[in-house]
Write a protein that holds these residues in place. Structure first.
Motif, PDB file in Angstrom:
ATOM      1  N   GLN A  51      29.679  10.190  43.797  1.00 30.15           N
ATOM      2  CA  GLN A  51      28.870  11.013  42.883  1.00 30.15           C
ATOM      3  C   GLN A  51      28.802  10.407  41.478  1.00 30.15           C
ATOM      4  O   GLN A  51      27.958  10.791  40.675  1.00 30.15           O
ATOM      5  CB  GLN A  51      29.414  12.439  42.821  1.00 30.15           C
ATOM      6  N   CYS A  94      26.798  21.903  44.639  1.00 24.88           N
ATOM      7  CA  CYS A  94      27.203  20.505  44.537  1.00 24.88           C
ATOM      8  C   CYS A  94      26.722  19.964  43.197  1.00 24.88           C
ATOM      9  O   CYS A  94      25.587  20.209  42.804  1.00 24.88           O
ATOM     10  CB  CYS A  94      26.561  19.711  45.686  1.00 24.88           C
ATOM     11  N   LEU A  95      27.591  19.217  42.511  1.00 21.78           N
ATOM     12  CA  LEU A  95      27.208  18.657  41.215  1.00 21.78           C
ATOM     13  C   LEU A  95      26.041  17.674  41.357  1.00 21.78           C
ATOM     14  O   LEU A  95      25.350  17.393  40.387  1.00 21.78           O
ATOM     15  CB  LEU A  95      28.409  17.960  40.558  1.00 21.78           C
ATOM     16  N   HIS A 136      33.791  19.388  52.156  1.00 21.37           N
ATOM     17  CA  HIS A 136      32.582  19.043  51.392  1.00 21.37           C
ATOM     18  C   HIS A 136      32.719  17.632  50.788  1.00 21.37           C
ATOM     19  O   HIS A 136      31.795  16.822  50.877  1.00 21.37           O
ATOM     20  CB  HIS A 136      32.386  20.108  50.297  1.00 21.37           C
ATOM     21  N   GLU A 137      33.895  17.348  50.197  1.00 20.92           N
ATOM     22  CA  GLU A 137      34.070  16.051  49.534  1.00 20.92           C
ATOM     23  C   GLU A 137      34.200  14.911  50.546  1.00 20.92           C
ATOM     24  O   GLU A 137      33.690  13.808  50.318  1.00 20.92           O
ATOM     25  CB  GLU A 137      35.292  16.053  48.605  1.00 20.92           C
ATOM     26  N   HIS A 140      30.932  13.796  51.559  1.00 22.04           N
ATOM     27  CA  HIS A 140      30.298  12.881  50.584  1.00 22.04           C
ATOM     28  C   HIS A 140      30.663  11.428  50.888  1.00 22.04           C
ATOM     29  O   HIS A 140      29.841  10.528  50.740  1.00 22.04           O
ATOM     30  CB  HIS A 140      30.775  13.185  49.156  1.00 22.04           C
ATOM     31  N   LEU A 183      30.674  21.389  43.743  1.00 25.81           N
ATOM     32  CA  LEU A 183      31.706  20.518  44.315  1.00 25.81           C
ATOM     33  C   LEU A 183      31.293  19.066  44.201  1.00 25.81           C
ATOM     34  O   LEU A 183      30.724  18.502  45.039  1.00 25.81           O
ATOM     35  CB  LEU A 183      31.937  20.867  45.780  1.00 25.81           C
TER      36      LEU A 183
HETATM   37 NI    NI Z   1      29.172  17.836  46.296  1.00 22.26          NI
END
Ligand code: NI
Length: 183
Positions: A51, A94-95, A136-137, A140, A183
């Protein structure tokens, strides 16, 4: 420590599969510190290295509530080794998909294996918000976003919205305010 810009959809780097860390050294710890600072600043409760455009398998999470002491956890090469049959539904954000929230169903409890800041092998069993955040992470790190777990219609709608916004904002990059559940 330094704040790093967070990349958002439709940036295709979010679809990369991140590479494992071979050795937890000072560079990796610096990356973790930058990620934590960036996550707290956003603010969010979890962040994966991709991210901030770093395709390496590092995740930071802090699910402590406002007013509580910070409880940051850094995960290197995290891997889910067990998930419960029981599911739970949590409204995720999500960011990298700012200000969009949708219910996602995932296993309610998981066990994950990872290396800590010192490079030691560790295992954690998580439920509730931490279980959601971990899944969630880790998604990613595999190029998977929470919108991949919702209906195709909703996913296409949100993707198009961000493509349009990206074109519109091409000349004025910035980051909107975030909800603390992202997240
Ligand atoms: Ni996220």
């Amino acid at each position: 420590m330094a704040l790093r810009p967070i990349i958002c959809i439709p940036d295709n780097r979010l679809r990369l599969k991140s590479q494992p860390i071979e050795r937890v050294d000072d560079d990796v710890r610096r990356l973790m510190d930058d990620m934590l600072e960036t996550m707290y600043d956003a603010p969010g409760i979890g962040l994966a290295a991709i991210q901030i455009a770093v395709p390496r398998r590092v995740v930071v999470i802090d699910t402590s509530k406002e007013g509580e002491d910070a409880r940051p956890i850094s995960f290197v090469n995290p891997e889910i080794v067990w998930s419960s049959e029981e599911k739970s539904v949590y409204q995720e954000g999500c960011l990298s998909i700012p200000e969009y929230y949708e219910d996602v169903e995932r296993p309610a409890r998981v066990r994950a294996r990872y290396l800590d800041r010192e490079g030691r092998e560790n295992e954690i069993e998580a439920d509730g918000l931490l279980a959601t955040a971990l899944q969630h992470e880790i998604d990613h790190l595999n190029g998977v976003l929470f919108i991949d777990h919702i209906s195709r219609l909703k996913r296409e709608r949100v993707w198009k919205k961000f493509v349009k916004a990206a074109k519109h904002n091409a000349n004025e990059p910035g980051h909107p305010a975030h909800d603390s559940r992202e997240l």
